[in-house]
Design an enzyme around this catalytic site. Structure first.
Site, mmCIF file in Angstrom:
data_model
loop_
_atom_site.group_PDB
_atom_site.id
_atom_site.type_symbol
_atom_site.label_atom_id
_atom_site.label_comp_id
_atom_site.label_asym_id
_atom_site.label_seq_id
_atom_site.Cartn_x
_atom_site.Cartn_y
_atom_site.Cartn_z
ATOM 1 N N ASP A 17 -8.431 7.027 5.558
ATOM 2 C CA ASP A 17 -7.446 6.155 6.210
ATOM 3 C C ASP A 17 -6.609 6.908 7.233
ATOM 4 O O ASP A 17 -6.535 6.527 8.403
ATOM 5 C CB ASP A 17 -6.522 5.513 5.164
ATOM 6 C CG ASP A 17 -7.264 4.584 4.228
ATOM 7 O OD1 ASP A 17 -8.238 3.959 4.665
ATOM 8 O OD2 ASP A 17 -6.870 4.483 3.061
ATOM 9 N N ARG A 98 4.492 8.790 -4.844
ATOM 10 C CA ARG A 98 4.803 8.149 -3.569
ATOM 11 C C ARG A 98 6.289 8.223 -3.188
ATOM 12 O O ARG A 98 6.603 8.492 -2.019
ATOM 13 C CB ARG A 98 4.333 6.694 -3.574
ATOM 14 C CG ARG A 98 2.833 6.503 -3.728
ATOM 15 C CD ARG A 98 2.046 7.447 -2.857
ATOM 16 N NE ARG A 98 0.623 7.129 -2.823
ATOM 17 C CZ ARG A 98 -0.345 8.016 -2.784
ATOM 18 N NH1 ARG A 98 -0.035 9.306 -2.800
ATOM 19 N NH2 ARG A 98 -1.597 7.661 -2.723
ATOM 20 N N ASP A 127 0.811 0.961 -2.981
ATOM 21 C CA ASP A 127 1.448 2.108 -2.327
ATOM 22 C C ASP A 127 2.294 1.711 -1.122
ATOM 23 O O ASP A 127 3.292 2.362 -0.816
ATOM 24 C CB ASP A 127 0.397 3.133 -1.911
ATOM 25 C CG ASP A 127 -0.054 4.007 -3.065
ATOM 26 O OD1 ASP A 127 0.640 4.016 -4.096
ATOM 27 O OD2 ASP A 127 -1.096 4.676 -2.944
ATOM 28 N N SER A 179 -12.607 5.446 -3.293
ATOM 29 C CA SER A 179 -11.211 5.658 -2.899
ATOM 30 C C SER A 179 -10.562 6.485 -4.001
ATOM 31 O O SER A 179 -10.501 6.055 -5.157
ATOM 32 C CB SER A 179 -10.495 4.315 -2.746
ATOM 33 O OG SER A 179 -9.128 4.523 -2.449
#
Length: 408
Positions: A17, A98, A127, A179
């Site tokens: 990404d 995060r 996220d 992922s």
């Protein structure tokens, strides 16, 4: 129309990404200055070659911030002390990384006088919320760019096509395109064949598991370990004093060798859909088990039962990205008060995916052998229980008498 944004701070992992986001931002925001930020929370070799890659694909600079100690001491261990597991299973490995990453993004964005912060989270995931709630907490007026919510790319295959067209080097291919999110605490696997919950995870497939191995391949001989706690924090492993980072690193090796800490779950995402993920959590699973056993010995009944409610609420907040909130602070204050007597050692036996209690000791143990014994004792008068039961059962008796009266 091109946006008037001159400098963007990008959360950069070097994965699929964020790798293609740099050229995409250059194309769509009138060639802005891209400052990439990679926060090291234990990704290991994933950080190798990142600076060269970021610069080559269009970033002006890359910050690599080593925050492993902060990650463990300020996020992992407080969550462990809380006993927080999302939906009773997930050990929150991505969730509590995060907020730490996003806070450092804000600090660097303010330092660099950036016009916006960009992340590579999808519009379907959790996220995006975790990043943006933290950004709002520390820079409420900072513009946020989330390409997945605006660009024409709709799949990971199309991302790979874009990367190839823009000469962006990738470490994955279409056949290994899971992922993944890796840090010191865990490794998650999503996508591809795992999207169908009917499919068994390919634990035996070479390269799928990275921290541990399948229980079938684990040693035939069990291994004993002893974890020592001080007020709910793990401080020793087999009588060796360790800092938090070293503790987790060593337990990942030991636990991974015995195939412990593999979790396969379908969780309820914040945005409403169900999502299937496979997680590797050797150290986390060991520490949670040891902590739970010590609490079983040292917490009184009312506190232990109420703490379970707090643990569930704590997990919800962390999962939903609400780390920097008054309620999370308040729950942490409660949790810390319950950990004052949580000091002692827990012996565990690791064997083919199992974590087995092999003995608990604490100077604050509430277990009293004289009270609990089936043998004769002078501490407990069993005749006292008759009066207690009469009082305890009085409401039940009163209702039964009322119902009998109505039947007459």
């Amino acid at each position: 129309m091109k946006k008037k944004i001159k400098k963007i701070v990008l959360a950069y992992s070097g994965g699929l990404d964020t790798s293609i986001i740099i050229p995409w931002l250059k194309e769509n925001y009138d060639n802005p200055d891209i400052v990439a930020v990679s926060v090291d929370v234990g990704q290991g070799t994933e950080l190798d070659g990142l600076k060269e890659k970021a610069i080559k694909t269009g970033a002006s600079k890359l910050y690599i911030e080593d925050l492993k100690k902060e990650f463990v001491n300020e996020f992992v261990f407080p969550t462990l002390q809380a006993g927080a597991k999302y939906e009773g299973v997930y050990l929150l490995g991505t969730s509590f990384a995060r907020p730490l990453i996003a806070k450092r993004l804000v600090e660097i964005a303010l330092k660099e006088k950036a016009d916006a912060i960009c992340h590579g989270c999808t519009g379907k995931g959790n996220d995006q919320v975790r990043f943006e709630l933290t950004i709002k907490a520390f820079a409420p007026d900072m513009p946020i760019i989330a390409p997945w919510r605006t660009w024409d790319i709709r799949s990971r295959d199309e991302e790979i096509d874009y990367a190839v067209a823009h000469n962006v080097p990738l470490k994955i291919n279409r056949e290994t395109n899971y992922s993944k999110d890796k840090n010191l605490w865990h490794l998650s696997h999503e996508g591809m064949d795992l999207e169908n919950p009917a499919n068994e995870p390919p634990y035996q497939k070479p390269g799928f598991l990275e921290i541990g191995q399948s229980p079938e391949n684990a040693p035939d001989q069990a291994e004993y370990i002893t974890v020592g706690f001080d007020r709910g924090i793990p401080v020793t492993l087999n009588n060796e004093k360790l800092d938090g980072v070293s503790m987790i690193e060593k337990l990942n090796v030991i636990g991974g060798r015995h195939g412990v800490g593999l979790d396969d779950l379908v969780e309820n995402r914040l945005v409403g859909m169900k999502s299937r993920g496979v997680y590797e959590n050797p150290a986390g699973s060991i520490l949670y088990k040891a902590h739970e056993l010590l609490e079983m010995l040292c917490l009184d009944k009312d506190t232990a039962h109420y703490k379970r409610l707090i643990s569930e609420q704590f997990a919800e907040l962390v999962y939903n990205g609400k780390w920097y909130t008054p309620l999370r602070d308040a729950l942490t204050a409660f949790v810390l008060s319950t950990q004052e007597t949580l000091t002692g050692t827990v012996k565990l036996k690791l064997y083919k995916g199992n974590i087995i209690n092999a003995g608990i000791q604490s100077p604050y143990s509430l277990y009293n052998e004289e009270f609990a014994t089936f043998n004769a004792d002078n501490s407990y008068n069993q005749n006292d229980s008759a009066g207690f039961i009469n009082l305890f059962g009085l409401p039940i008796k009163a209702r039964a008498l009322m119902l009998n009266t109505l039947k007459k």
